[in-house]
Enzyme design. Structure first.
Site, PDB file in Angstrom:
ATOM      1  N   CYS A  60      12.956   4.649  20.413  1.00  0.00           N
ATOM      2  CA  CYS A  60      13.195   4.159  19.044  1.00  0.00           C
ATOM      3  C   CYS A  60      11.894   3.869  18.295  1.00  0.00           C
ATOM      4  O   CYS A  60      11.890   3.827  17.066  1.00  0.00           O
ATOM      5  CB  CYS A  60      14.009   2.870  19.081  1.00  0.00           C
TER       6      CYS A  60
HETATM    7  O1  KQY Z   1      17.052   1.151  18.335  1.00  0.00           O
HETATM    8  C1  KQY Z   1      16.630   1.441  17.272  1.00  0.00           C
HETATM    9  N1  KQY Z   1      16.537   2.673  16.931  1.00  0.00           N
HETATM   10  C2  KQY Z   1      16.216   0.444  16.309  1.00  0.00           C
HETATM   11  C3  KQY Z   1      17.024  -0.737  16.364  1.00  0.00           C
HETATM   12  C4  KQY Z   1      16.535  -1.774  15.436  1.00  0.00           C
HETATM   13  C5  KQY Z   1      17.599  -2.698  15.122  1.00  0.00           C
HETATM   14  C6  KQY Z   1      17.117  -3.783  14.237  1.00  0.00           C
HETATM   15  N2  KQY Z   1      16.174  -4.584  14.845  1.00  0.00           N
END
Ligand code: KQY
Length: 366
Positions: free
Chosen positions: A355
């Protein structure tokens, strides 16, 4: 560089698989105290570990907001390029560009619309205007022409095999907090036009308690065309079991764009992880921060790894399942070195290694 008024499909550009060669990797520096505990300090060290690990394999660029530029430069190794890039948070997988390439080695970028995983209905923070500019800014820095896609979409909600197949989840892409005016068929048309894919494999749900409304990159990913990894638990009383079982069934029944059945490899998840009282106490409490209060279950998964040139960087959790996950990944990627990084601190913010990274494919231009 200009914005192009056609689509990648019309121009014969496609999104490559993550396992194809990279020019480098982009990241964004964490600092917001309503997402990251203790003013983001522990997360900054965790991001340094990820950037350092990836930079063994390919060039890494860290985008940093103005006030943290010098601090980030001090903490990161010299091998990591640091550029000023104002952001609201640090999830470049989701707000960065999706790069597309053609057969003669040219590269362009798709700039999706971003609403912080649900906008005013259920997003993680407001405003998100600077994150929504990240893709455009990265494309400018890299002198890469841009497609302006008319769809709210995060990069973590899709995986492709580079040969015409895309995997995603209904929970995320059909969620009314993203593109309520679009039907499933409208969304499929945009995916076909902007990623130049033919076959879409729809999984029902993402990982239990995932803050993104079920991003596929925490659940399932391509190892290479025809081969996927799926997060799993043998514990039938864990709500994740039904989710993974359903995904396994759907993947088993799928046929990819080349007419193949998928080879599916289970990666057993870590034991259920929860935010501790001390960790929760370090987060500035805004209305949206309540997502990360004490005892909240975290969406821990080993599938949230990054594939680099010659390597794989995977999160570990000081858990009995770390070693089997490492060994499975080493078997699945015999020609890459698997490097582990501590995943808990990033998970506390709501995601993991995949992420917070965004690959830029290698091309003849670079
Ligand atoms: O996992 C992700 N791609 C990002 C998640 C962020 C969520 C908000 N903090």
């Amino acid at each position: 560089m200009k914005t192009i008024n056609s689509t990648p499909k019309q121009d014969n550009f496609r999104m490559p698989g993550e396992f194809e060669p990279h020019a480098g990797c982009w990241m964004l520096w964490p600092q917001r105290p309503d997402v990251w505990r203790n003013g983001g300090k522990p997360a900054q060290h965790a991001f340094v570990e990820v950037a350092t690990a990836i930079s063994q394999f390919e060039p890494v660029t860290m985008g940093v907001s103005t006030d943290q530029f010098i601090h980030a430069r001090e903490l990161l190794p010299d091998s990591v390029r640091v550029v000023e890039l104002t952001c609201n948070d640090s999830w470049v997988r989701d707000c960065g560009p999706t790069f597309v390439v053609n057969d003669v080695g040219e590269i362009r970028g798709v700039d999706w619309k971003f609403n912080a995983w649900g906008g005013l209905l259920s997003g993680a923070y407001f405003p998100w205007d600077q994150d929504d500019l990240i893709a455009h800014k990265i494309l400018q820095i890299e002198r890469v022409a841009r497609y302006d896609a008319p769809l709210i979409l995060e990069g973590g909600s899709i995986h492709v095999d580079g040969e015409g197949t895309l995997i995603t989840t209904e929970q995320c892409l059909l969620n009314p907090n993203r593109n309520p005016e679009l039907s499933r068929s409208d969304i499929e048309t945009h995916l076909r036009n902007y990623l130049n894919i033919e076959t879409i494999i729809w999984l029902t749900e993402g990982v239990y308690k995932d803050e993104t409304d079920g991003h596929v990159d925490n659940l399932c990913c391509f190892i290479r065309p025809g081969v996927v990894a799926l997060t799993w638990t043998d514990n039938e009383s864990d709500p994740q079991h039904a989710v993974s079982k359903m995904a396994y069934q759907q993947l088993s029944e799928a046929v990819d764009a080349k007419g193949r059945r998928l080879e599916i490899h289970k990666l057993h998840q870590p034991e259920p992880l929860y935010i501790t009282e001390g960790e929760g106490a370090g987060i500035d409490m805004l209305p949206t921060s309540s997502l990360r209060q004490e005892d909240k279950r975290l969406a821990g998964s080993y599938v949230n790894f990054y594939i680099a040139n010659g390597g794989v960087v995977m999160p570990v959790f000081n858990d009995p399942h770390d070693k089997p996950a490492f060994e499975t990944l080493q078997q699945l990627f015999p020609n890459r070195r698997i490097v582990t990084v501590p995943g808990r601190e990033i998970l506390l913010g709501g995601g993991n290694v995949h992420c917070i990274t965004q690959q830029q494919p290698a091309t003849a231009q670079l």
